[in-house]
Design an enzyme around this catalytic site. Structure first.
Site, PDB file in Angstrom:
ATOM      1  N   GLY A  12       0.946  -0.895  -0.336  1.00 41.60           N
ATOM      2  CA  GLY A  12       0.147   0.268   0.020  1.00 41.60           C
ATOM      3  C   GLY A  12       0.998   0.938  -0.116  1.00 41.60           C
ATOM      4  N   SER A 126      -3.815   6.084  13.812  1.00 37.14           N
ATOM      5  CA  SER A 126      -4.004   7.427  13.389  1.00 37.14           C
ATOM      6  C   SER A 126      -4.587   8.335  14.031  1.00 37.14           C
ATOM      7  CB  SER A 126      -5.567   6.524  12.491  1.00 37.14           C
ATOM      8  OG  SER A 126      -6.224   8.275  11.885  1.00 37.14           O
ATOM      9  N   TYR A 150     -14.482   2.989  11.377  1.00 34.35           N
ATOM     10  CA  TYR A 150     -12.817   3.024  11.310  1.00 34.35           C
ATOM     11  C   TYR A 150     -11.875   3.648  12.312  1.00 34.35           C
ATOM     12  CZ  TYR A 150      -8.839   4.384   9.572  1.00 34.35           C
ATOM     13  OH  TYR A 150      -7.081   4.509   9.716  1.00 34.35           O
ATOM     14  N   LYS A 154      -9.126   1.571  15.425  1.00 40.30           N
ATOM     15  CA  LYS A 154      -8.117   1.810  15.643  1.00 40.30           C
ATOM     16  C   LYS A 154      -8.338   2.039  17.191  1.00 40.30           C
ATOM     17  CE  LYS A 154      -6.225   2.024  12.065  1.00 40.30           C
ATOM     18  NZ  LYS A 154      -5.353   0.735  11.118  1.00 40.30           N
ATOM     19  N   ASN A 180      -2.067  13.801   9.309  1.00 39.14           N
ATOM     20  CA  ASN A 180      -2.343  13.034   7.583  1.00 39.14           C
ATOM     21  C   ASN A 180      -0.780  13.365   6.365  1.00 39.14           C
ATOM     22  OD1 ASN A 180      -4.231  15.223   8.673  1.00 39.14           O
ATOM     23  ND2 ASN A 180      -5.513  14.210   7.008  1.00 39.14           N
ATOM     24  N   GLY A 295     -19.452  15.507  10.186  1.00 42.96           N
ATOM     25  CA  GLY A 295     -18.420  14.553  11.011  1.00 42.96           C
ATOM     26  C   GLY A 295     -16.933  15.490  10.560  1.00 42.96           C
TER      27      GLY A 295
HETATM   28  P1  NAD Z   1      -3.211   1.579   1.735  1.00 37.20           P
HETATM   29  O1  NAD Z   1      -4.784   0.720   1.582  1.00 37.20           O
HETATM   30  O2  NAD Z   1      -3.036   1.910   0.109  1.00 37.20           O
HETATM   31  O3  NAD Z   1      -2.738   0.093   2.108  1.00 37.20           O
HETATM   32  C1  NAD Z   1      -2.987  -1.029   3.143  1.00 37.20           C
HETATM   33  C2  NAD Z   1      -2.570  -2.034   2.462  1.00 37.20           C
HETATM   34  O4  NAD Z   1      -3.036  -3.685   3.089  1.00 37.20           O
HETATM   35  C3  NAD Z   1      -3.182  -2.994   0.523  1.00 37.20           C
HETATM   36  O5  NAD Z   1      -2.625  -3.031  -0.059  1.00 37.20           O
HETATM   37  C4  NAD Z   1      -4.025  -3.428   0.946  1.00 37.20           C
HETATM   38  O6  NAD Z   1      -4.225  -4.395  -0.071  1.00 37.20           O
HETATM   39  C5  NAD Z   1      -3.002  -4.415   2.455  1.00 37.20           C
HETATM   40  N1  NAD Z   1      -4.874  -4.736   2.877  1.00 37.20           N
HETATM   41  C6  NAD Z   1      -5.645  -4.071   3.096  1.00 37.20           C
HETATM   42  N2  NAD Z   1      -6.452  -5.539   4.313  1.00 37.20           N
HETATM   43  C7  NAD Z   1      -6.103  -6.838   4.029  1.00 37.20           C
HETATM   44  C8  NAD Z   1      -5.970  -8.267   4.531  1.00 37.20           C
HETATM   45  N3  NAD Z   1      -6.698  -8.215   4.996  1.00 37.20           N
HETATM   46  N4  NAD Z   1      -5.069  -8.862   4.235  1.00 37.20           N
HETATM   47  C9  NAD Z   1      -3.570  -8.309   3.703  1.00 37.20           C
HETATM   48  N5  NAD Z   1      -3.243  -6.927   3.134  1.00 37.20           N
HETATM   49  C10 NAD Z   1      -4.478  -6.332   3.538  1.00 37.20           C
HETATM   50  O7  NAD Z   1      -3.255   2.830   3.193  1.00 37.20           O
HETATM   51  P2  NAD Z   1      -1.991   2.918   4.057  1.00 37.20           P
HETATM   52  O8  NAD Z   1      -2.521   4.626   3.691  1.00 37.20           O
HETATM   53  O9  NAD Z   1      -1.362   2.533   3.126  1.00 37.20           O
HETATM   54  O10 NAD Z   1      -2.716   2.826   5.052  1.00 37.20           O
HETATM   55  C11 NAD Z   1      -1.724   2.149   5.738  1.00 37.20           C
HETATM   56  C12 NAD Z   1      -2.287   1.789   6.965  1.00 37.20           C
HETATM   57  O11 NAD Z   1      -2.452   3.330   7.522  1.00 37.20           O
HETATM   58  C13 NAD Z   1      -3.153   1.579   7.588  1.00 37.20           C
HETATM   59  O12 NAD Z   1      -3.012   0.598   9.017  1.00 37.20           O
HETATM   60  C14 NAD Z   1      -3.935   2.496   7.726  1.00 37.20           C
HETATM   61  O13 NAD Z   1      -5.367   2.423   8.374  1.00 37.20           O
HETATM   62  C15 NAD Z   1      -3.295   3.598   8.282  1.00 37.20           C
HETATM   63  N6  NAD Z   1      -3.764   5.165   8.599  1.00 37.20           N
HETATM   64  C16 NAD Z   1      -3.656   5.509   7.137  1.00 37.20           C
HETATM   65  C17 NAD Z   1      -4.029   7.251   6.889  1.00 37.20           C
HETATM   66  C18 NAD Z   1      -3.491   8.052   6.082  1.00 37.20           C
HETATM   67  O14 NAD Z   1      -4.147   8.840   5.686  1.00 37.20           O
HETATM   68  N7  NAD Z   1      -3.587   7.082   4.695  1.00 37.20           N
HETATM   69  C19 NAD Z   1      -4.171   7.893   8.046  1.00 37.20           C
HETATM   70  C20 NAD Z   1      -3.638   6.971   9.342  1.00 37.20           C
HETATM   71  C21 NAD Z   1      -3.572   5.693   9.385  1.00 37.20           C
HETATM   72  N1  UDP Z   2     -11.290  18.633   2.627  1.00 33.07           N
HETATM   73  C1  UDP Z   2     -11.944  19.388   1.583  1.00 33.07           C
HETATM   74  N2  UDP Z   2     -12.693  18.826   0.298  1.00 33.07           N
HETATM   75  C2  UDP Z   2     -11.921  17.130   0.310  1.00 33.07           C
HETATM   76  C3  UDP Z   2     -10.987  16.698   0.712  1.00 33.07           C
HETATM   77  C4  UDP Z   2     -11.228  17.695   2.321  1.00 33.07           C
HETATM   78  O1  UDP Z   2     -12.316  20.646   1.897  1.00 33.07           O
HETATM   79  O2  UDP Z   2     -12.736  17.254  -0.724  1.00 33.07           O
HETATM   80  C5  UDP Z   2     -11.253  18.687   3.495  1.00 33.07           C
HETATM   81  C6  UDP Z   2     -12.309  18.157   5.048  1.00 33.07           C
HETATM   82  O3  UDP Z   2     -12.869  18.804   4.916  1.00 33.07           O
HETATM   83  C7  UDP Z   2     -10.956  18.838   6.409  1.00 33.07           C
HETATM   84  C8  UDP Z   2      -8.924  18.810   5.387  1.00 33.07           C
HETATM   85  O4  UDP Z   2      -9.375  18.839   4.272  1.00 33.07           O
HETATM   86  O5  UDP Z   2     -10.523  19.915   6.362  1.00 33.07           O
HETATM   87  C9  UDP Z   2      -8.312  17.341   5.488  1.00 33.07           C
HETATM   88  O6  UDP Z   2      -9.488  16.086   4.585  1.00 33.07           O
HETATM   89  P1  UDP Z   2      -8.515  14.463   4.861  1.00 33.07           P
HETATM   90  O7  UDP Z   2     -10.342  13.802   4.494  1.00 33.07           O
HETATM   91  O8  UDP Z   2      -7.599  14.628   3.920  1.00 33.07           O
HETATM   92  O9  UDP Z   2      -8.111  13.970   5.657  1.00 33.07           O
HETATM   93  P2  UDP Z   2      -9.016  14.180   7.837  1.00 33.07           P
HETATM   94  O10 UDP Z   2     -10.276  14.688   7.431  1.00 33.07           O
HETATM   95  O11 UDP Z   2      -9.899  12.605   7.309  1.00 33.07           O
HETATM   96  O12 UDP Z   2      -8.240  14.282   8.181  1.00 33.07           O
END
Ligand code: NAD
Ligand code: UDP
Length: 339
Positions: A12, A126, A150, A154, A180, A295
């Protein structure tokens, strides 16, 4: 170096960048992924960047037998667990599916690790666990107030890890609460690759910049923030990847766990992001103000002292770096032939 590192969900967005950081630091790394939200071609692109083959096993973290085979075949010193579903909107529609994948996946993985005697794990948590926090920048001690399935998945995962660590001091967990993540690798070969219309700001802005979507919708301009739009702590995915390296190194060298925020400590508004991306892509990106997104939190920003004192972690890259690398990624991707 003793033992390999398993990246569950390593194909991912964050996992693929972490793969490169760990390999560069000398770790031998295995990716395990079911590709529910990524594409197998990621491994080819990682191999292209590194000039070395990638070990990748296709499988699901809820599959005990597949995990047992993996641990039997490889000497794994630690796991970094990215594998989860991450769409807030989907989690509201399908809370059971999110519990099954995110919580069930973690429990199945921990049980397999226990059977194999591997007890070091870095976990992707997160900032969403804070809900609407009382304090910004937000410290790790802030109350858990996640507002959707979600976020609650976590919190439940963190609680499982805390209970396990309390029951058996042999376990060491690095719990990383990401703010983020944004940006991409400078090669233009890996980056965030949402399968549908993105919900998150940065990939949405990227789609507008590349002309796939007409205009950015700014959700709310009446928040109690300097310009009225939502403020977030955007962290470059390469800084985040380095945070995982430091977390792993700390677990392996001290045997002690930690729970830290990973952010920059600086808040940036939606209009800041649009300005920075416009500068990166060389055109003024069109936007329109819309109603607040239900939200949404007005401001998220990390308190970063703990990550600095425990891990020596500090970010190096700016919002401009995030936008420039994202722009490079989306423009390079347009030239890639992908199945
Ligand atoms: P992503 O979806 O790009 O990567 C997650 C990967 O896990 C994907 O490749 C998916 O195919 C794999 N996956 C999901 N379920 C699986 C399973 N049951 N078995 C095997 N593989 C599985 O997401 P990301 O942005 O790289 O996020 C990685 C982690 O970070 C996640 O746990 C997400 O909740 C957390 N996170 C992400 C963000 C963000 O904004 N990207 C922010 C905070 C936390
Ligand atoms: N946001 C926006 N337009 C979009 C997506 C997000 O204005 O199309 C705003 C959202 O309201 C927030 C910020 O951008 O204030 C970050 O949003 P995002 O969904 O990327 O992150 P999260 O809210 O999950 O932290």
């Amino acid at each position: 170096m003793a033992g390999k590192i398993l990246l569950a969900g390593g194909a991912g967005y964050i996992g693929s960048h972490t793969y490169l950081a760990l390999v560069a630091a000398g770790f031998e790394v295995i990716i395990f992924d079911n590709f529910v939200n990524s594409h197998p071609s990621v491994t080819e692109r990682l191999a292209e960047i590194n000039g070395a083959p990638v070990t990748c096993v296709t499988g699901d973290v809820r599959d005990s037998a597949a995990l047992d085979r993996l641990f039997a075949q490889h000497d794994i010193a630690a796991v970094v667990h990215f594998a989860a579903l991450k769409s807030v909107a989907d989690s509201v529609k399908d809370p059971l599916g999110y519990l099954d994948n995110n919580l069930g996946g973690l429990v199945t993985l921990l049980a397999a690790m226990d059977r194999a005697g591997c007890r070091n794990l870095v976990f992707s948590s997160s900032a969403t666990v804070y809900g609407i926090p009382d304090e910004t920048p937000t410290p790790e001690t802030a109350e858990h107030r996640a507002m959707n399935p979600y976020g609650r998945s976590k919190i439940m995962c963190e609680e499982v890890l805390e209970e396990l660590a309390a029951a058996d001091a042999g376990w060491a967990f690095g719990i990383l609460r990401y703010f983020n993540p944004a940006g991409a690798h400078p090669s233009g070969l890996i980056g965030e690759d949402p399968k549908d219309v993105p919900n998150n700001l940065m990939p949405f802005v990227a789609k507008v910049a590349i002309g796939e979507i007409a205009q950015i919708k700014v959700f709310g301009n009446d928040y109690p923030t300097p310009d009225g739009t939502g403020v977030r702590d955007y962290i470059h995915v390469e800084d985040l990847a380095r945070g995982h390296l430091l977390s792993l190194q700390s677990l392996l060298s001290t045997g002690q766990g930690h729970l830290v925020n990973l952010g920059t400590g600086k808040g940036q508004s939606v209009l800041d992001v649009i300005d920075a991306y416009s500068a990166a892509c060389g055109q003024d990106l069109p936007f329109v103000f819309e109603a607040r997104r239900p939200g949404d939190v007005p401001i998220y920003c990390a308190q970063t002292d703990l990550a600095k004192s425990v891990l020596g972690f500090e970010t190096e890259k700016s919002l401009a770096d995030m936008c420039e690398s994202s722009w490079h990624w989306v423009t390079s991707q347009a030239h890639l032939t992908r199945p």
